[in-house]
Design a protein around this motif. Structure first.
Motif, PDB file in Angstrom:
ATOM      1  N   ALA A   1      77.045   1.829  72.401  1.00 37.73           N
ATOM      2  CA  ALA A   1      76.740   0.492  71.904  1.00 37.73           C
ATOM      3  C   ALA A   1      77.926  -0.095  71.152  1.00 37.73           C
ATOM      4  CB  ALA A   1      75.515   0.548  70.987  1.00 37.73           C
ATOM      5  N   ILE A   2      78.541   0.734  70.319  1.00 36.63           N
ATOM      6  CA  ILE A   2      79.687   0.250  69.549  1.00 36.63           C
ATOM      7  C   ILE A   2      80.850  -0.069  70.487  1.00 36.63           C
ATOM      8  CG2 ILE A   2      81.415   0.918  67.828  1.00 36.63           C
ATOM      9  CD1 ILE A   2      79.097   2.558  66.522  1.00 36.63           C
TER      10      ILE A   2
ATOM     11  N   LEU B   1      80.653  -1.136  73.494  1.00 32.77           N
ATOM     12  CA  LEU B   1      80.373  -2.439  74.092  1.00 32.77           C
ATOM     13  C   LEU B   1      80.745  -3.556  73.141  1.00 32.77           C
ATOM     14  CD1 LEU B   1      76.898  -1.773  75.729  1.00 32.77           C
ATOM     15  CD2 LEU B   1      79.020  -2.311  76.923  1.00 32.77           C
ATOM     16  N   LEU B   2      80.414  -3.340  71.881  1.00 36.07           N
ATOM     17  CA  LEU B   2      80.717  -4.356  70.887  1.00 36.07           C
ATOM     18  C   LEU B   2      82.212  -4.609  70.802  1.00 36.07           C
ATOM     19  CD1 LEU B   2      78.431  -3.375  67.893  1.00 36.07           C
ATOM     20  CD2 LEU B   2      78.435  -5.532  69.098  1.00 36.07           C
TER      21      LEU B   2
ATOM     22  N   ALA C   1      70.803   2.496  58.553  1.00 34.48           N
ATOM     23  CA  ALA C   1      72.169   2.242  59.016  1.00 34.48           C
ATOM     24  C   ALA C   1      72.251   2.585  60.496  1.00 34.48           C
ATOM     25  CB  ALA C   1      73.152   3.082  58.212  1.00 34.48           C
ATOM     26  N   ALA C   2      72.978   1.747  61.219  1.00 34.65           N
ATOM     27  CA  ALA C   2      72.988   1.878  62.676  1.00 34.65           C
ATOM     28  C   ALA C   2      73.756   3.102  63.152  1.00 34.65           C
ATOM     29  CB  ALA C   2      73.594   0.621  63.289  1.00 34.65           C
TER      30      ALA C   2
ATOM     31  N   MET D   1      71.363  10.646  70.438  1.00 37.13           N
ATOM     32  CA  MET D   1      71.413   9.323  69.807  1.00 37.13           C
ATOM     33  C   MET D   1      72.839   8.918  69.480  1.00 37.13           C
ATOM     34  SD  MET D   1      68.258   8.963  67.258  1.00 37.13           S
ATOM     35  CE  MET D   1      66.609   8.639  67.844  1.00 37.13           C
TER      36      MET D   1
ATOM     37  N   SER E   1      75.983  -1.878  60.205  1.00 39.32           N
ATOM     38  CA  SER E   1      75.364  -3.209  60.294  1.00 39.32           C
ATOM     39  C   SER E   1      74.275  -3.310  61.356  1.00 39.32           C
ATOM     40  CB  SER E   1      76.429  -4.256  60.613  1.00 39.32           C
ATOM     41  OG  SER E   1      77.474  -4.206  59.686  1.00 39.32           O
ATOM     42  N   VAL E   2      73.323  -4.173  61.084  1.00 39.11           N
ATOM     43  CA  VAL E   2      72.289  -4.511  62.066  1.00 39.11           C
ATOM     44  C   VAL E   2      72.161  -6.028  62.108  1.00 39.11           C
ATOM     45  CG1 VAL E   2      70.959  -2.396  61.776  1.00 39.11           C
ATOM     46  CG2 VAL E   2      70.443  -4.364  60.350  1.00 39.11           C
ATOM     47  N   PHE E   3      71.771  -6.521  63.268  1.00 38.98           N
ATOM     48  CA  PHE E   3      71.448  -7.931  63.350  1.00 38.98           C
ATOM     49  C   PHE E   3      69.954  -8.103  63.152  1.00 38.98           C
ATOM     50  CE2 PHE E   3      69.670 -11.526  65.605  1.00 38.98           C
ATOM     51  CZ  PHE E   3      70.244 -12.524  64.848  1.00 38.98           C
TER      52      PHE E   3
ATOM     53  N   PHE F   1      74.431   7.346  72.272  1.00 38.32           N
ATOM     54  CA  PHE F   1      73.893   6.009  72.464  1.00 38.32           C
ATOM     55  C   PHE F   1      74.610   5.011  71.543  1.00 38.32           C
ATOM     56  CE2 PHE F   1      69.777   4.390  74.301  1.00 38.32           C
ATOM     57  CZ  PHE F   1      70.164   3.071  74.250  1.00 38.32           C
ATOM     58  N   TYR F   2      74.783   5.439  70.282  1.00 43.35           N
ATOM     59  CA  TYR F   2      75.455   4.550  69.333  1.00 43.35           C
ATOM     60  C   TYR F   2      76.881   4.280  69.795  1.00 43.35           C
ATOM     61  CZ  TYR F   2      71.721   5.899  66.147  1.00 43.35           C
ATOM     62  OH  TYR F   2      70.525   6.137  65.563  1.00 43.35           O
TER      63      TYR F   2
ATOM     64  N   VAL G   1      68.494  -2.460  67.382  1.00 45.28           N
ATOM     65  CA  VAL G   1      69.011  -3.557  66.586  1.00 45.28           C
ATOM     66  C   VAL G   1      70.513  -3.659  66.774  1.00 45.28           C
ATOM     67  CG1 VAL G   1      69.381  -4.377  64.249  1.00 45.28           C
ATOM     68  CG2 VAL G   1      67.145  -3.531  64.925  1.00 45.28           C
ATOM     69  N   LEU G   2      71.171  -2.503  66.868  1.00 42.06           N
ATOM     70  CA  LEU G   2      72.608  -2.518  67.113  1.00 42.06           C
ATOM     71  C   LEU G   2      72.906  -3.180  68.450  1.00 42.06           C
ATOM     72  CD1 LEU G   2      75.352  -1.623  66.016  1.00 42.06           C
ATOM     73  CD2 LEU G   2      75.115   0.461  67.355  1.00 42.06           C
ATOM     74  N   LEU G   3      72.111  -2.836  69.426  1.00 47.20           N
ATOM     75  CA  LEU G   3      72.302  -3.463  70.726  1.00 47.20           C
ATOM     76  C   LEU G   3      72.087  -4.968  70.645  1.00 47.20           C
ATOM     77  CD1 LEU G   3      70.726  -0.942  73.225  1.00 47.20           C
ATOM     78  CD2 LEU G   3      73.108  -1.633  73.051  1.00 47.20           C
ATOM     79  N   SER G   4      71.158  -5.345  69.762  1.00 44.55           N
ATOM     80  CA  SER G   4      70.888  -6.775  69.664  1.00 44.55           C
ATOM     81  C   SER G   4      72.056  -7.511  69.023  1.00 44.55           C
ATOM     82  CB  SER G   4      69.593  -7.046  68.902  1.00 44.55           C
ATOM     83  OG  SER G   4      69.789  -6.837  67.539  1.00 44.55           O
ATOM     84  N   ILE G   5      72.874  -6.801  68.238  1.00 45.22           N
ATOM     85  CA  ILE G   5      74.086  -7.428  67.709  1.00 45.22           C
ATOM     86  C   ILE G   5      74.936  -7.857  68.890  1.00 45.22           C
ATOM     87  CG2 ILE G   5      76.226  -7.065  66.440  1.00 45.22           C
ATOM     88  CD1 ILE G   5      74.840  -4.945  64.829  1.00 45.22           C
ATOM     89  N   PHE G   6      74.966  -6.972  69.862  1.00 45.49           N
ATOM     90  CA  PHE G   6      75.732  -7.233  71.063  1.00 45.49           C
ATOM     91  C   PHE G   6      75.263  -8.538  71.697  1.00 45.49           C
ATOM     92  CE2 PHE G   6      75.595  -6.410  75.740  1.00 45.49           C
ATOM     93  CZ  PHE G   6      76.929  -6.628  75.995  1.00 45.49           C
TER      94      PHE G   6
ATOM     95  N   SER H   1      67.118   1.345  64.834  1.00 41.62           N
ATOM     96  CA  SER H   1      68.509   1.015  64.574  1.00 41.62           C
ATOM     97  C   SER H   1      69.315   0.891  65.863  1.00 41.62           C
ATOM     98  CB  SER H   1      69.144   2.057  63.672  1.00 41.62           C
ATOM     99  OG  SER H   1      69.035   3.328  64.243  1.00 41.62           O
ATOM    100  N   ILE H   2      69.011   1.729  66.838  1.00 43.01           N
ATOM    101  CA  ILE H   2      69.772   1.667  68.084  1.00 43.01           C
ATOM    102  C   ILE H   2      69.601   0.297  68.715  1.00 43.01           C
ATOM    103  CG2 ILE H   2      70.183   2.769  70.291  1.00 43.01           C
ATOM    104  CD1 ILE H   2      68.249   4.932  69.497  1.00 43.01           C
TER     105      ILE H   2
ATOM    106  N   PHE I   1      83.529  -6.163  74.511  1.00 41.97           N
ATOM    107  CA  PHE I   1      82.929  -7.283  75.207  1.00 41.97           C
ATOM    108  C   PHE I   1      83.414  -8.610  74.645  1.00 41.97           C
ATOM    109  CE2 PHE I   1      79.670  -8.909  77.965  1.00 41.97           C
ATOM    110  CZ  PHE I   1      79.477 -10.183  77.497  1.00 41.97           C
TER     111      PHE I   1
END
Lengths: 453, 350
Positions: free
Chosen positions: A9-10, A12-13, A49-50, A2, A36-38, A5-6, B9-14, B6-7, A16
Motif C-alpha cells: 500500500a505504501i 503504491l502511495l 497507526a497504519a 499484514m 497516517s490514515v485518511f 500488505f502495508y 484506511v491506508l488504501l483509502s489514502i491512496f 488500518s489497512i 502513483f
C-alpha cells in the motif's frame, strides 16, 4: 502477512500519480508519517497507526478495550477501583472518540474539564505543592457515601473587540467559583482549569528526540525575535530524575506511561504500580488502600500503548488555493514560530513504527508566554502561570466532525478557531496584531487552512 | 476496535490523494441515500427506542403497583423489546449519542453493584432527578437488567423489595429522558442533527462532502461488525470469562448481537422492515457491483443466522458450544472484511 500488505500500500502511495495532474505533495498530507490514515468522519481519531505489526495491532486493540472500560466501586468482579473520589469513570468519558472535550454546558457534568490545584511553594521534586486535604487536583465526583471535593460554578464575561477593518468580535472568558468543599479550601490555593485534549499521535511526539526539541528552545530570546521556547523539566518517577516535559497543557509529564498512570490516579481514582497511593490518601475520605494497586503493569502498559499507537488523520485540501494562501499567512504572521510544522521523529526505543517519521504536528512542545489573559497564575515545575506548552494542531479541523464542537485552548473557552487566535497574548501579541490587521479574505483563508489540518 | 481497518484506511489514502480533482468525474447527487438513511433508518430507530423505553416504564410501573409473576415477566419482555432498537442503533453510533454524552446514560457497563447496594440501603428519595445525577454505571439498560433479572438471571419475585421497585421506576424514567433527548437531537423538529447528513457538502453541515457523510455511514457499519466479532463475542469467548459478557443477566446477548448485525442491514437496505428501499445505501453499488451487493446481503443473513443458531444461551455456549460461537464469529468477521475491503474502498472512489 499484514506487513506485506502495508508495504504494498505504501509503495503504491509513493509511486502513483495521475498522468494528467500535478502530483500531490505527500509531505504536506501525511501528518503522521507512515502512521497516517485518511478519515474525514467521526471515527477519524480512532484508528490504529497504519504501520503496526499484527502483534502491535493486537495490543492496540487490547489497549482500546482498557481505554473504553468504565471503572466501578471496589470490590467488584470486573473493573474495580473507581474513586473514592474522581472526575470521570473512564478514559473515554473525557477523551470522547479520542478527541477533545467540549467546554461543559452544565455545571452538573463537567465532561473533560478538571482543575489542578496547588499552594505557593514547591514539592520535593520542584513541582507544584499539593493542597493539604485536596492534593494536586480537585475531584468533582465521589463514589456513593463519599463527598466530592468541591462543586463548580461557572460564569462568563464577554470581552468585545474589533479588527482593523471594523468587524467586531467578542471573547468569552469563563469565571470559575467553587463551593460545597468537603473541607474549606485554603485562601492561597491556586487553581488551573484544564480541558481534555485529543490523544492520537502522542507516540510520535514521544519519539521526537530531546535534541531536536531543544533546537527550537530559546528561553531568554537570544535571537531577539520575541519568541522564547522554554523547555519544562518535570519529575520522572521511573528514572527518579528531572526530564524534559512533553505532555499536558504545561508539559508537566515526561512520557506517556507517566501521563497515563497520573490520569488513572487523579481522574479516575485508580492506582497503578507507578502511582500506588490513592489520590485521597492523607484525606479523611481515604478508602484504606487495601486493594492498591488497582490495575497492574500490563493494563497500564496496554492503555499507554493505545495512546502511543493511534494514527494521525491526514491533512485535507492541501492543493486548495485558499488553503495554500492560508498556509502562507500562517507563516507570514509567525504562527509557525511556536506551532512548528515539521519534525522527524528519532529512533523510538521500543516501537519501530514510531521511528524516523516525518510528521506535521504544528508544535514545538515548548513553553511560551501566552500573556496575562490566559494565565492560570499557577506554576508547574518551570512553567509560570502565563506559560503554556504549544499544543499540536494536527487533526484540529476535524474537531467539529469528531466531537461536535469547536472549543479550544487549555480550558476550552474559545468557541472557534478565531477566538482561540485572538486569546493569544504575551509572545504572540505581534501575531495577533498582525491577524487583526489582515483583510477579511485573508483571515478566512487562515481559518480555512486550520480547518484543513 | 478496528482490527483490520488500518489497512483499508491506508488504501483509502491512496484513493484520496491519487486523483484529488473531482472535476474529472461527473457530479452525482447522493442526497436521496443520505436523506433516506437519516429519516427512514436512523430517526425511526431512535423513535422506536423512545417508544419502547416508554413501554418499559409502563410495564415496570405496572409491576411496581401489582407485583406478580406475570407482571414481572411482562416487564422483562418489555426490557428485551426496548433493547432491540438500541442494539439496532449501534450501527450508527455517531453524532449526539456520543457528542452529547448520552451513550453512558443508556448503556454503561458494568453495573456498579457496590454503589447500587449502597443506594438501596440509603434513606435517599429515589426519583428521576436523583438517578439523572448518578454515574452511568448506576443507571441505563444494564442496571435495569440487573435489577429485573438478578445476578444469575433467575431472580424470584420474593427477592424484590419496595426500594428496588422505586429505583427501577426512577431508573427507567431517567432512561426515557435519555432516549427522548437522543430522538430530539436527531429529528427535524428538534435539534435536527440529521440535517448534517442530509445537507452534507453544504455550509449548513459538519460534513464537508456527501462522500464524507457516506463514509460516516459505512464506517459505522464496519465499526459495529468489528465490535460484535472482536469485542462482544471475542472477549468472553476467547477468555472463557462470562463476566465479560454484556447482557448476561438477561441471557439476551445473542439477541443483542443479531440486532447489531440488523443495524447494518437496516442502514444497508435503507429500511427497518428488511425490504430494500429505493434509496437504500445498497443502491450506490449500481449494476456494476451486483455481485458485491449480493455478497453483502448473504453475509448479513449468514451472520444473523449463525448467531441465532448458537444452542442455548451465549453464557452456556461459551463452555458447551464453542464451535457454534466460533462459527458465528467467523461469519461476522467475513461480513466485516467485505465491508472494509470492498464496500468502503468503493465509496472512497466517489
Amino acid at each position: 502477512m499484514m506487513r506485506i500488505f502495508y508495504a504494498v500500500a505504501i509503495g503504491l502511495l509513493c509511486f502513483f500519480s495521475c498522468a494528467d495532474e500535478d502530483p500531490i505533495n505527500l509531505e504536506k498530507v501525511l501528518a503522521g508519517g507512515s502512521t497516517s490514515v485518511f478519515a474525514e468522519f467521526s471515527n477519524a481519531f480512532q484508528f490504529p497507526a497504519a504501520n503496526l505489526s499484527p502483534i502491535e495491532l493486537q495490543n492496540h486493540r487490547r489497549g482500546d478495550v482498557a481505554f473504553e472500560s468504565s471503572f466501578v466501586t471496589a470490590p467488584s468482579q470486573i473493573n474495580a477501583g473507581l474513586g473514592p473520589i474522581f472526575n470521570q469513570n473512564s478514559c473515554v468519558s473525557c477523551h470522547g472518540k479520542n478527541g477533545r472535550s467540549p467546554f461543559p454546558d452544565s455545571e452538573n457534568d463537567l465532561l473533560g474539564l478538571l482543575f489542578r490545584v496547588s499552594i505557593p511553594g514547591i514539592n520535593i521534586h520542584g513541582g507544584p505543592k499539593p493542597v493539604p486535604g485536596f492534593g494536586g487536583q480537585l475531584q468533582t465526583k465521589a463514589v456513593f457515601g463519599k463527598k466530592s471535593e468541591v462543586s463548580v460554578k461557572m460564569n462568563f464575561i464577554e470581552i468585545p473587540g474589533s479588527f482593523s477593518d471594523g468587524e467586531a468580535y467578542s471573547l468569552r472568558k469563563p469565571i470559575f467559583n467553587f463551593d460545597n468543599a468537603y473541607i474549606p479550601l485554603p485562601g492561597d490555593v491556586m487553581i488551573s482549569p484544564r480541558i481534555a485534549p485529543p490523544v492520537f499521535g502522542l507516540g510520535l511526539l514521544e519519539a521526537i528526540s530531546v535534541e531536536d526539541i531543544l533546537k527550537h528552545a530559546d528561553p531568554i530570546d537570544l535571537d531577539k525575535d520575541g519568541i522564547s521556547g522554554k523547555p519544562n523539566y518535570c519529575w520522572d518517577e521511573l528514572s527518579q530524575s528531572l526530564q524534559l516535559g512533553r505532555f499536558g497543557w504545561k508539559a508537566g509529564q515526561p512520557n506517556l506511561l507517566q501521563q497515563t498512570a497520573a490520569a488513572y490516579l487523579d481522574d479516575i481514582g485508580v492506582t497503578s504500580p507507578l502511582f500506588f497511593e490513592e489520590s485521597s490518601k492523607h484525606q479523611i475520605q481515604y478508602d484504606g488502600g487495601m486493594d492498591d494497586p488497582e490495575i497492574n503493569n500490563e493494563l497500564l502498559s496496554l492503555t499507554t500503548f493505545y495512546t502511543q499507537s493511534l494514527a494521525v488523520p491526514v491533512a485535507r485540501n492541501q492543493d486548495d488555493p485558499e488553503v495554500l494562501s492560508g498556509s502562507k499567512i500562517f507563516d507570514k504572521i509567525a504562527c509557525g514560530k511556536c506551532h512548528v510544522r515539521n519534525f522527524k521523529t528519532g529512533t523510538h526505543r521500543e516501537f519501530a513504527f514510531l521511528s524516523n517519521q516525518h510528521i506535521l504536528a504544528f508544535t514545538d512542545l515548548l513553553l511560551h508566554d501566552m500573556g496575562d489573559s490566559l494565565s492560570d497564575h499557577r506554576p508547574e515545575f518551570e512553567a509560570q502561570g502565563n506559560e503554556w506548552r504549544t499544543p499540536p494542531l494536527w487533526g484540529i479541523g476535524l474537531t467539529k466532525i469528531v466531537n461536535g464542537h469547536s472549543n479550544f485552548l487549555h480550558d476550552g473557552r474559545a468557541r472557534n478557531f478565531q477566538e482561540a487566535i485572538l486569546w493569544h497574548g504575551g509572545e504572540a501579541n505581534q501575531s495577533v496584531l498582525n491577524y487583526k490587521n489582515l483583510s477579511k479574505k485573508e483571515r478566512t483563508a487562515l481559518l480555512k487552512f486550520l480547518n484543513s489540518l | 476496535m478496528k482490527y483490520l481497518k488500518s489497512i483499508f484506511v491506508l488504501l483509502s489514502i491512496f484513493n484520496f490523494i491519487s486523483c484529488s480533482k473531482d472535476s474529472i468525474k461527473p457530479a452525482v447527487d447522493y442526497s436521496d441515500v443520505l436523506s433516506n438513511s437519516t429519516n427512514q433508518v436512523i430517526i425511526n430507530t431512535y423513535k422506536d427506542l423512545n417508544d419502547k423505553s416508554k413501554l418499559l416504564l409502563i410495564a415496570i410501573d405496572q409491576l411496581k403497583s401489582n407485583t406478580s409473576t406475570g407482571n414481572l415477566e411482562l416487564a422483562r419482555l418489555a426490557w428485551r423489546n426496548s433493547r432491540i432498537p438500541w442494539e439496532q442503533s449501534e450501527g450508527f453510533l455517531f453524532g449526539p449519542v456520543d457528542q452529547q454524552g448520552i451513550d453512558p446514560s443508556i448503556d454503561s457497563w458494568p453495573v456498579n453493584v457496590v454503589d447500587l447496594d449502597a443506594v438501596m440501603a440509603s434513606p435517599d428519595v429515589l426519583n428521576k432527578t436523583y438517578v439523572d445525577a448518578l454515574e452511568g454505571t448506576l443507571k441505563g439498560f444494564h442496571t435495569i437488567e440487573y435489577l429485573l433479572f438478578g445476578e444469575n438471571g433467575n431472580k424470584q419475585l420474593a427477592e424484590f423489595n419496595t426500594r428496588q421497585f422505586e429505583y427501577l421506576s426512577a431508573c427507567t424514567q431517567s432512561l426515557n429522558g435519555s432516549t427522548q433527548q437522543l430522538f430530539d437531537a436527531w429529528r427535524t423538529e428538534g435539534q435536527n442533527f440529521g440535517k448534517n447528513l442530509i445537507e452534507a457538502g453544504k455550509v449548513s453541515s459538519i460534513y464537508p462532502s456527501q462522500k464524507s457523510a457516506l463514509q460516516e455511514l459505512v464506517d459505522g457499519m464496519i465499526t459495529i461488525a468489528d465490535e460484535v466479532a472482536n469485542g462482544k463475542i471475542n472477549d468472553p469467548f476467547v477468555q472463557s470469562d462470562i463476566l465479560k459478557e454484556e447482557s448476561r443477566f438477561s441471557a439476551n446477548s445473542k439477541a443483542d448481537f443479531a440486532d447489531n448485525i440488523r443495524s447494518i442491514k437496516n442502514i444497508y437496505l435503507g429500511s427497518l422492515d428488511g425490504s430494500g428501499s429505493i434509496a437504500g445505501f445498497y443502491t450506490l453499488l449500481h449494476q456494476s457491483k451486483v455481485s458485491l451487493h449480493q455478497k453483502i446481503v448473504n453475509q448479513i443473513e449468514a451472520a444473523i443466522a449463525a448467531i441465532e443458531s448458537i444452542p442455548g444461551t451465549f453464557t452456556t455456549a461459551i463452555t458447551l458450544n464453542r464451535p457454534a460461537i466460533q462459527f458465528s464469529q467467523d461469519q461476522v468477521r467475513a461480513l466485516q472484511l467485505t465491508l472494509e475491503s470492498e464496500l468502503k474502498p468503493f465509496i472512497d472512489t466517489f
